[in-house]
Scaffold this motif. Structure first.
Motif, PDB file in Angstrom:
ATOM      1  N   GLN A 196     -10.786  -5.817   6.567  1.00 47.83           N
ATOM      2  CA  GLN A 196     -11.876  -6.676   6.099  1.00 47.83           C
ATOM      3  C   GLN A 196     -13.035  -6.671   7.107  1.00 47.83           C
ATOM      4  O   GLN A 196     -14.206  -6.578   6.739  1.00 47.83           O
ATOM      5  N   VAL A 197     -12.651  -6.769   8.390  1.00 46.82           N
ATOM      6  CA  VAL A 197     -13.693  -6.796   9.402  1.00 46.82           C
ATOM      7  C   VAL A 197     -14.378  -5.436   9.497  1.00 46.82           C
ATOM      8  O   VAL A 197     -15.606  -5.344   9.621  1.00 46.82           O
ATOM      9  N   ALA A 198     -13.584  -4.372   9.368  1.00 44.19           N
ATOM     10  CA  ALA A 198     -14.178  -3.038   9.414  1.00 44.19           C
ATOM     11  C   ALA A 198     -15.167  -2.858   8.267  1.00 44.19           C
ATOM     12  O   ALA A 198     -16.229  -2.244   8.408  1.00 44.19           O
ATOM     13  N   ARG A 199     -14.788  -3.393   7.117  1.00 47.51           N
ATOM     14  CA  ARG A 199     -15.680  -3.302   5.955  1.00 47.51           C
ATOM     15  C   ARG A 199     -16.999  -4.023   6.243  1.00 47.51           C
ATOM     16  O   ARG A 199     -18.078  -3.524   5.918  1.00 47.51           O
TER      17      ARG A 199
ATOM     18  N   TYR E 267      -7.701   2.033   4.123  1.00 49.44           N
ATOM     19  CA  TYR E 267      -8.680   2.868   3.412  1.00 49.44           C
ATOM     20  C   TYR E 267      -9.160   2.157   2.158  1.00 49.44           C
ATOM     21  O   TYR E 267     -10.361   2.121   1.867  1.00 49.44           O
ATOM     22  N   ALA E 268      -8.220   1.594   1.408  1.00 47.71           N
ATOM     23  CA  ALA E 268      -8.624   0.897   0.188  1.00 47.71           C
ATOM     24  C   ALA E 268      -9.493  -0.296   0.541  1.00 47.71           C
ATOM     25  O   ALA E 268     -10.477  -0.594  -0.145  1.00 47.71           O
ATOM     26  N   GLY E 269      -9.173  -0.964   1.630  1.00 47.42           N
ATOM     27  CA  GLY E 269      -9.925  -2.151   2.029  1.00 47.42           C
ATOM     28  C   GLY E 269     -11.353  -1.819   2.416  1.00 47.42           C
ATOM     29  O   GLY E 269     -12.260  -2.626   2.235  1.00 47.42           O
ATOM     30  N   VAL E 270     -11.553  -0.630   2.968  1.00 43.41           N
ATOM     31  CA  VAL E 270     -12.893  -0.300   3.442  1.00 43.41           C
ATOM     32  C   VAL E 270     -13.658   0.539   2.428  1.00 43.41           C
ATOM     33  O   VAL E 270     -14.851   0.342   2.223  1.00 43.41           O
ATOM     34  N   TYR E 271     -12.964   1.456   1.772  1.00 48.83           N
ATOM     35  CA  TYR E 271     -13.706   2.423   0.956  1.00 48.83           C
ATOM     36  C   TYR E 271     -13.643   2.150  -0.544  1.00 48.83           C
ATOM     37  O   TYR E 271     -14.434   2.688  -1.297  1.00 48.83           O
ATOM     38  N   LEU E 272     -12.690   1.384  -0.982  1.00 48.84           N
ATOM     39  CA  LEU E 272     -12.588   1.149  -2.427  1.00 48.84           C
ATOM     40  C   LEU E 272     -13.211  -0.198  -2.769  1.00 48.84           C
ATOM     41  O   LEU E 272     -13.447  -1.010  -1.889  1.00 48.84           O
ATOM     42  N   PRO E 273     -13.466  -0.446  -4.052  1.00 45.64           N
ATOM     43  CA  PRO E 273     -14.082  -1.713  -4.431  1.00 45.64           C
ATOM     44  C   PRO E 273     -13.252  -2.892  -3.934  1.00 45.64           C
ATOM     45  O   PRO E 273     -12.030  -2.809  -3.834  1.00 45.64           O
ATOM     46  N   ASP E 278      -5.443  -5.082  -2.063  1.00 42.72           N
ATOM     47  CA  ASP E 278      -4.152  -5.765  -2.111  1.00 42.72           C
ATOM     48  C   ASP E 278      -3.208  -5.172  -3.139  1.00 42.72           C
ATOM     49  O   ASP E 278      -2.014  -5.426  -3.099  1.00 42.72           O
ATOM     50  N   ILE E 279      -3.752  -4.401  -4.068  1.00 35.07           N
ATOM     51  CA  ILE E 279      -2.825  -3.788  -5.015  1.00 35.07           C
ATOM     52  C   ILE E 279      -2.677  -2.301  -4.771  1.00 35.07           C
ATOM     53  O   ILE E 279      -1.745  -1.679  -5.277  1.00 35.07           O
ATOM     54  N   ALA E 280      -3.582  -1.738  -3.952  1.00 29.75           N
ATOM     55  CA  ALA E 280      -3.527  -0.292  -3.734  1.00 29.75           C
ATOM     56  C   ALA E 280      -2.149   0.180  -3.273  1.00 29.75           C
ATOM     57  O   ALA E 280      -1.600   1.129  -3.842  1.00 29.75           O
ATOM     58  N   PRO E 281      -1.541  -0.468  -2.254  1.00 32.65           N
ATOM     59  CA  PRO E 281      -0.233   0.038  -1.823  1.00 32.65           C
ATOM     60  C   PRO E 281       0.788   0.009  -2.951  1.00 32.65           C
ATOM     61  O   PRO E 281       1.621   0.909  -3.065  1.00 32.65           O
ATOM     62  N   TYR E 282       0.688  -1.006  -3.793  1.00 33.11           N
ATOM     63  CA  TYR E 282       1.689  -1.136  -4.844  1.00 33.11           C
ATOM     64  C   TYR E 282       1.454  -0.126  -5.956  1.00 33.11           C
ATOM     65  O   TYR E 282       2.405   0.404  -6.538  1.00 33.11           O
TER      66      TYR E 282
END
Ligand SMILES: Nc1ncnc2c1ncn2[C@@H]1O[C@H](COP(=O)(O)OP(=O)(O)OP(=O)(O)O)[C@@H](O)[C@H]1O
Ligand SMILES: Nc1ncnc2c1ncn2[C@@H]1O[C@H](COP(=O)(O)OP(=O)(O)OP(=O)(O)O)[C@@H](O)[C@H]1O
Ligand SMILES: CC(C)C[C@H](N)C(=O)O
Ligand SMILES: [Mg+2]
Ligand SMILES: [Mg+2]
Lengths: 365, 358, 256, 256, 305
Positions: A196-199, E267-273, E278-282
């Protein structure tokens, strides 16, 4: 006009708390402080000679269990009112049940605006918890121009709390002709906030609005400090807690927070607060936190409304008395009254952690 | 001892085989029907909720107990049923149509989850279902237009032919009726070809294939059936809660359902019901227990969950075959009355069998 | 004894597990109405051959013709519907179910009624169930299983479990029945019962039987023809006497 | 007496599977136990090995009571069981399976020698050394189970139907091996076997079990001569006599 | 041209820096998941019990460490072995007194029992240490290292090292020691293990103790990253996802699975919407399992018939 739960010498008041669910750890403060206030009232002869009989049930943090708890309180214990009950989901699920049965609901610990909506603006519902959306909005409209923020970002919890925060952030930015530079969600229970922080960092954010509670606020700050990133972090009302300042240590130094009420430490100079703290410590052996203080404060307001209703206590007489009541004590920033059954005005301050304690930066406005 | 003299095969597979069965189940039915006239609204409301959980538990039993497929995500089917029902009612669909429709929607979702179940089993399947539940929770939270997001969604009071079903006593009968219907349907199904195919797939896939059972179709079908029934419970649950938010359908509910099925006794509808009754009344029992403790102890945070854990642990330890197993033993004991032996049910040593290459 | 076209024809089939060839270039044909015994040393590939026919494994090469149709690529569950039934060397019963339910499952391929009929338990369905039950009772009678009818199979003695498995296969009313070591774990008396049963299955029920077996007494008693496999191939075939006289069979299988 | 069983009784829930069993095994003897399906033979061995607990009675092994002990404790004292139904470790290699047999042994060199030895008995195991045991054929798994028990250096070896699924050659060889083990190490053997002919031929003493009780006990030679035993367990001497008008009624002989 | 190129390069450089930082973060978090996952795998590999109480042992150890550091005043270094041993003994006891009793019951019974134990431990921790969140410092708290422009907390480095070390040690143990092989054997066929003279009960308790020690280590090192809090047990869910992704019963699988989950989240947290993190790993988990039903490194073969 209903007067169930009111007898010649007693008034039954119900309270449902998350005693066994995910937020169970915050419940003792609420429960103890409520009990303390009722106990003090009882010791002073009760309300018009009636002793307050407080009945606590477990809602397990789940709406369906809350419904069962409230059904018991209403149908089996026949309470006059529900007071200081905890949780947005549990309160939402039981609001219609309670008000529909003519039970007064006072100071539910949940998103106030939603509660009024769910109850169909029932006159029996009185909310005291600041709306996180309006308070956040109010604070941001003040600090963003003042701090010259250009690219604000939000970190928020998935769930009602996060939705409320964003419902405050977005109109505030809109009114300033801006929009969020970045948003990042987290789930309750998350341990790591680096993405979150990186984002935020990747988006070049210059103010992080943290819709976080305690653990998450600390973790976000730790991450910011790890990156050695010089960015302002402003947390919403639940994050501006003594616990965050204490537990965060070096990490939370410099954190900004939106304050919704007065904080009092052990060495407070406020006599009222001092009295509360020592009474609480004597009864329960621990230092009360701000949740305890608020629960105590709301309970005193509730008691004053009960008293105002007079000998002949019915829901009607209570509603009339509560609407006429005002409240001001060691927790509030100013005298509050019920406007459309919600405690107003909602004043906020901007505080900052300095040497492990919150210091007011901008006085309540 | 009891002996059966049958002159036709159908007597052998009747649901109620003995006169004593007719008597005891008849009495039970009469008691349940009469109860709302006698008991307090509070108790009636509680029992209505217990029935809802019985339905959900039977739904999971069809999958886990009879087909051997573990699901840690059944709360999501309760959720899908609840939201679908609430949404349909909000669109003006009448209660009587909306409830089965919601069950169908949930069943469709079950079929979708069932597809991975073709390839995945055991703990892997448990994780897939858990993952699915997490995804569903997220979707409910984000699909504000339909679900109201985290802020929630109001559920209309149920109505049938212009009569409100909302009062606790009437709603009790609604839940009882649906639960009885589900029980009957499942009992019929489980003693017919489909039920046998379910157990076949559970006990030996190799043999099931060799007998011409389409194992994959059975697995997916079981998921659909189970999800449908669980969704039905969800529809009723929507009325119990009255205001839907995602936090009603978390992992905790999934775990509760699994607990019901296992504590009740795998592979038995009676077990599903006993388990649901036990688990749903556990909080009441804990509350009652607490009142016996000294106040200082009873107020400790964590006591509820500790006691709940303790009770569960004791049940698993002393009756690993579940409540149904205990029931059967009791009955055997009574039936063999003069002949029973003191330690007829002393447990023999048992050895863990690997379930890794099932 | 041998009819013109074989009922089942395994043609140049191979099966590899990684580098290991469990079956290489195997050709076997089974004639309608015969009892064929397949013998061979441990690990010769007998069970693997059966697993190929019943589609547990995919053949790496070759074809398997049943009544002229190639079944080597059919879905696994189709095999039973063609009239092929089998038992398993390591007994694959439905452990939690009763003997009766195990046998009723054998009737699966004849259908159990539409799902809604099952849910409603319509009279038509009850009649159908009774019909299945009647067939099952015949098998119970035939195999002497009535003492165990309602017992869960998990607690039964090994020998009884073997018989239940045979019964389940019979309930499927197959055209061809594969038995994987049916006599292992049976005592001579029970093996003799088995011999009678197999004989009856062939003569009275008209079912072709392929039997993998190590009990030569049983093989001698019932087999019309014997095939000895070794290392995934046919080592020798012919009448029981011929095969047992074959020197390779003696050295690889029977022992001096 | 190496093993002395007195009045042993075992129940499965409400079922008495074995009652009042008295039996003894002297040093260096091979003792065979015969009996129909469900007679309780497996129950007997399992009770002796500590796999299940008896309800009453005593089992003295080398003078010490072993009934009711845990199976691992019994095994460590040298009373080693090869259980019914090939209990291999499916995901361990064949070699690791064998090594597990020697788990409680400290003499590394002797273990290595013994492994070489069992590989000589069962060359197949050497070929499949690194394969997962769960993938072996039925007979190969049986070899693993027997070899593994031998590797525990037992003082009394108990075998539950060792010939189950083995080829005729190996079946005879197994008993040869059993005798060799006995001759070389003085290990006593208690063997349950369906193949009564082989068992009686190689055994020293024999017991007959029926319905959970010992109904006859004598030397193997003497038992072989008894007419009713020949009838019931040795197939009346000859083959199964299917041909002609042989006795097709079931003549289950049991002592009650 | 030149200026544009330079601007492009600069953008690429920051993009690259962010990527590198995010990757390192992912591995750091993944190492935590892996550490927790390995404790669960350990018990499962040796006893086939899926221990849902692992996360709560971790919470217990975090609170114990906090109590010893803040109330007793012990230094962190003294607390690590103390709590490690203490939790090990407790875990041994849990198996010896409770879990052992259901040996031989279907896997389900074990899951239920450990869930019940999890509830009990969670309740006991709240009652014993109080329900509030706490915190304490480690020797690395607040220290950050920089590796080629990427910042990483020293504590995270330590955790990575510890995870790797434990993974390697456990792998060697199972692969090459007699006891390790016996543990696997006992889980694959408990009866046979008994008959081979393996003291299965004691062995199982030993495994629990070992897993308890890993839980303790995870708890003591992880808690200071966030806070000492009862909700830390939720990490069990992430660990389970990691285990399944890597393949049940495989220790390297748990390591790989953990790190993968960490990376996917980052990656999902930074690059995806927003919201997909929170669901990407699942989602990945579901897809991977459909393609490889036994995870990345899971035991591949099914049952022979
Ligand atoms: N899935 C598999 N993977 C690897 N090898 C296998 C597999 N299945 C069988 N094998 C090997 O193939 C060979 C043939 O096995 P199969 O079971 O067909 O033998 P069999 O003739 O039935 O022997 P038995 O008489 O002992 O039952 C064996 O050596 C076995 O180890
Ligand atoms: N786990 C069990 N539960 C209930 N009953 C059992 C169980 N195991 C065995 N029995 C019963 O105990 C009796 C003796 O069984 P046991 O397995 O000892 O016979 P056996 O002589 O070894 O037979 P076989 O030759 O078929 O192996 C049988 O009647 C069987 O039904
Ligand atoms: C403390 C808040 C952030 C959450 C709030 N009490 C709620 O559950 O609605
Ligand atoms: Mg075979
Ligand atoms: Mg036996």
């Amino acid at each position: 006009a209903r007067a169930a739960g009111v007898s010649a010498d007693a008034i039954n008041i119900g309270m449902h708390l998350d005693l066994s669910g995910p937020t169970a750890s915050s419940m003792p403060m609420l429960r103890n402080a409520t009990e303390l206030a009722f106990g003090q009232a009882n010791a002073a002869g009760g309300v018009h000679g009636r002793q307050i009989n407080m009945i606590v049930e477990d809602n397990a943090g789940q709406p369906q269990q809350a419904v069962r708890a409230v059904q018991k309180l209403i149908r089996s214990d026949e309470v006059f009112a529900l007071h200081n009950s905890f949780g947005s989901g549990p309160n939402a699920a039981t609001m219609g049940l309670a008000t529909g049965a003519g039970v007064v609901v006072f100071a539910p610990w949940a998103a106030s605006a939603v509660m009024h909506q769910v109850s169909g603006n029932s006159p029996l519902l009185f909310t005291t918890v600041q709306n996180y959306n309006t308070t956040t909005q109010r604070a941001l409209e003040r600090v963003i121009p003042e701090w010259g923020v250009e690219r604000p970002g939000v970190i928020y919890m998935e769930g009602p709390y996060g939705d409320l925060i964003r419902a405050g952030v977005n109109p505030a930015l809109e009114s300033l002709g801006m929009s969020t530079a970045e948003e990042a969600a987290y789930r309750p229970g998350e341990i790591d906030f680096s993405s979150q922080v990186a984002r935020m960092r990747a988006a070049g954010v210059d103010l992080i609005i943290a819709g976080t509670i305690i653990r998450e606020t600390v973790a976000v700050m730790a991450e910011v400090k790890k990156l050695d990133w010089d960015v302002k972090v402003l947390c919403a009302i639940p994050g501006r807690s003594t616990m965050v300042a204490q537990l965060g240590g070096a990490d939370t130094e410099g954190l900004y927070g939106i304050g919704g009420w007065q904080l009092h430490g052990a060495e407070t100079s406020n006599a009222e607060a001092q009295a509360f703290i020592s009474a609480y410590q004597e009864a329960y052996g621990t230092m009360p936190d701000e949740n305890a203080a608020n629960a105590y404060s709301y309970t005193n307001w509730f008691l004053s409304a009960l008293r105002g209703a007079g000998e002949d206590l019915t829901s009607d007489s209570f509603v009339a008395a509560a609407r006429a009541s005002g409240h001001n004590d060691f927790t509030t920033y100013t005298e509050q009254t019920f406007v459309d059954n919600h405690a107003m005005p909602e004043m906020v301050s901007i505080d900052r952690v300095v040497d492990g304690t919150w210091e007011q930066q901008i006085a309540p406005f | 001892m009891r002996f059966d003299y049958h002159t036709r095969y159908r007597q052998g597979f009747a649901l109620l085989r003995h006169r004593s069965d007719w008597l005891s189940y008849g009495l039970l039915a009469a008691a349940l029907l009469a109860l709302p006239m006698l008991a307090s609204t509070y108790l009636v409301g509680e029992l209505g909720y217990v029935f809802i959980l019985c339905i959900a538990s039977m739904g999971l039993m069809a999958l886990t107990g009879f087909t051997g497929q573990v699901s840690l995500g059944h709360a999501s089917f309760v959720a899908i049923g609840a939201y679908a029902h609430a949404w349909l009612m909000a669109q003006g669909v009448p209660f009587a149509a909306s409830l089965p429709l919601a069950a169908l929607i949930s069943a469709a979702a079950g079929l979708v989850v069932g597809i991975p179940a073709i390839r995945v089993s055991g703990l892997y399947l448990a994780m897939v279902t858990l993952a699915f539940a997490i995804v569903v929770e997220q979707i409910i939270g984000m699909w504000r237009g339909v679900t109201g997001g985290y802020m929630g969604m109001m559920v209309e009071t149920p109505q049938l032919l212009g009569l409100s079903l909302g009062s606790p006593r009437v709603f009790y009968y609604v839940c009882l009726f649906v639960a009885a219907l589900v029980l009957l349907a499942l009992a019929n199904l489980m003693r017919s070809g489909i039920g046998r195919a379910f157990t076949g797939v559970r006990d030996s896939e190799a043999a099931a294939y060799a007998l011409g059972i389409e194992v994959n179709r059975v697995k997916v079908g079981a998921f659909g059936l189970s999800a449908g029934i669980t969704g039905l419970a969800g529809g009723l649950m929507a009325h119990h809660i009255g205001y839907l938010t995602p936090d009603a359908f978390t992992l905790l509910l999934s775990l509760d359902l699994v607990l019901m099925v296992v504590i009740g006794g795998i592979g038995s509808l009676r077990g599903a019901i006993l388990g649901a009754v036990l688990i749903s009344l556990l909080p009441n029992a804990v509350a009652a227990l607490k009142s016996l403790l000294p106040a200082a102890m009873a107020r400790q945070t964590g006591l509820e969950i500790f006691v709940a854990g303790l009770v569960l642990a004791l049940f698993v330890l002393f009756e690993p075959t579940g409540l149904n197993g205990r029931w059967l033993k009791l009955r055997a004991l009574i039936e063999s009355f003069p002949l029973y032996r003191r330690d007829m049910f002393r447990r023999q040593k048992t050895y863990m069998k690997s379930e890794r290459n099932r | 004894m041998s009819s013109a076209t074989p009922l089942l024809e395994i043609d140049k089939v191979a099966l590899h597990f990684g580098g290991l060839a469990a079956i290489s270039d195997l050709s076997i044909s089974v004639n309608s109405g015969e009892v064929l015994a397949v013998i061979g040393p441990n690990g010769a590939g007998k069970t693997s051959m059966l697993n190929l026919v019943t589609r547990v494994f995919d053949a790496s090469r070759g074809s398997i013709l049943f009544k002229g149709e190639d079944i080597a690529r059919l879905p696994r569950a189709r095999i039973a519907h063609l009239g092929i039934a089998r038992t398993f060397q390591n007994i694959e019963l439905f452990d939690a179910a009763s003997v009766l339910d195990n046998l009723l499952l054998g009737r699966h391929r004849f259908g159990a009624g539409a799902w809604w009929q099952q849910v409603l338990r319509t009279p038509a369905l009850t009649r159908r169930e009774e019909a299945h039950r009647a067939r099952v009772e015949e098998v119970i009678e035939f195999l002497d299983l009535s003492p165990w009818r309602n017992a869960p199979v998990a607690g039964l003695p090994y020998g009884v479990r073997k018989v239940v498995e045979l019964g389940r296969a019979l309930c499927a009313e197959p055209e061809i029945l594969f038995l994987d070591e049916p006599a292992s774990g049976l005592n001579p008396e029970e093996s003799r019962d088995l011999a009678f049963w197999i004989d009856d299955i062939r003569s009275d029920l008209g079912i072709t039987v392929v039997m993998i077996e190590h009990d030569m007494a049983l093989v001698n008693a019932v087999a019309d023809r014997v095939i000895c496999m070794a290392q995934g191939r046919v080592l020798a075939q012919g009448t029981a006497a011929e095969v047992q006289a074959h020197p390779d069979v003696i050295s690889a299988y029977l022992g001096a | 007496m190496m093993l002395d069983v007195q009045n042993l009784e075992t129940w499965y829930g409400p079922i008495a599977a074995m009652k009042g069993v008295n039996l003894s095994v002297a040093e260096g003897r091979i003792v065979a136990v015969l009996g129909a399906n469900g007679a309780g033979k497996t129950t007997l061995l399992n009770t002796l090995a500590g796999v299940i607990d008896p309800f009453k009675g005593k089992a003295l092994f080398q003078g010490a009571e072993v009934q009711g002990l845990d199976a691992d404790e019994v095994a460590r004292r040298g009373l080693v069981l090869v259980p019914e139904g090939r209990h291999v470790y499916p995901f361990l290699s064949v070699r690791d399976n064998l090594m597990m047999g020697a788990y409680a042994r400290k003499d590394r060199d002797a273990v290595a020698r013994d492994i070489a030895r069992v590989q000589e008995w069962f060359p197949r195991l050497k070929e499949r050394d690194s394969q997962h045991a769960g993938l072996l054929s039925g007979g190969e798994q049986q070899m693993v189970a027997i070899a593994r028990a031998y590797l525990s250096a037992p003082k009394l070896l108990m075998l539950d139907e060792p010939s189950l699924g083995l080829s005729p050659m190996l079946t005879t060889e197994i008993f040869g091996i059993i005798r060799r083990i006995r001759d070389e190490t003085g290990t006593a053997v208690l063997v349950v076997e369906q193949n009564a002919a082989v068992a009686l031929a190689h055994g020293d003493d024999g017991y007959i079990m029926e319905l959970g009780r010992i109904v006859a006990a004598d030397s193997c030679a003497a038992l072989t001569r008894k007419e009713d035993i020949r009838e019931a367990y040795l197939g009346g001497g000859g083959g199964y006599g299917l041909s002609g008008t042989a006795q097709r009624w079931k003549r289950r002989k049991t002592w009650r | 041209m030149g200026r544009q190129l330079r601007a492009w390069r600069a953008r690429m450089n920051t993009a690259w820096e962010v990527f590198a930082q995010v990757t390192v973060n992912g591995i750091a978090v993944g190492a935590i998941y892996a550490l927790v996952a390995m404790g669960i795998v350990l018990i499962h590999k040796a006893t086939e019990v899926l221990n849902f109480a692992h996360g709560d042992l971790l919470v217990l150890s975090a609170f114990s460490a906090w109590a010893l550091i803040t109330h007793v005043g012990l230094p962190f270094w003294a607390v690590v072995p103390l709590v490690g041993a203490g939790i090990g003994v407790i875990a041994y006891g849990l198996d010896a007194v409770i879990v052992r009793r259901i040996a031989g019951q279907p896997q389900f019974a074990g899951v239920m029992l450990t869930i019940a134990m999890a509830f009990m431990i969670r309740g006991a921790v709240s009652m014993g240490f109080g329900p509030e969140s706490q915190s304490y410092d480690t020797p690395w708290t607040g220290q950050t290292s920089e590796l080629g422009g990427v910042a990483i907390g020293n504590l995270s480095l330590v955790i990575m090292g510890v995870s790797l070390g434990i993974a390697a040690a456990l792998w060697l143990f199972f692969r090459h020691t007699r006891l390790g092989v016996a543990m696997q054997a006992a889980s694959q066929n408990q009866l046979a293990a008994h008959l081979n003279g393996v003291r299965v009960k004691r062995l199982n308790s030993l495994v629990w103790a070992l897993a308890g020690v890993t839980a303790a280590i995870a708890g003591m090192f992880l808690a200071p990253l966030s806070l000492v809090d009862t909700s830390l047990w939720l990490i069990t869910l992430k660990a389970l996802a990691a285990i399944v992704l890597g393949g049940f019963g495989s220790l390297p699988g748990a390591l790989i699975g953990g790190i993968l989950i960490g990376l996917i989240e980052q990656y999902a947290g930074v690059y995806l919407p927003d919201g997909s993190r929170d669901i990407a790993p699942y989602l990945v988990l579901i897809v991977v399992l459909i393609l490889r039903p036994r995870g990345i490194l899971g035991d591949a073969h099914g049952r022979r018939v």
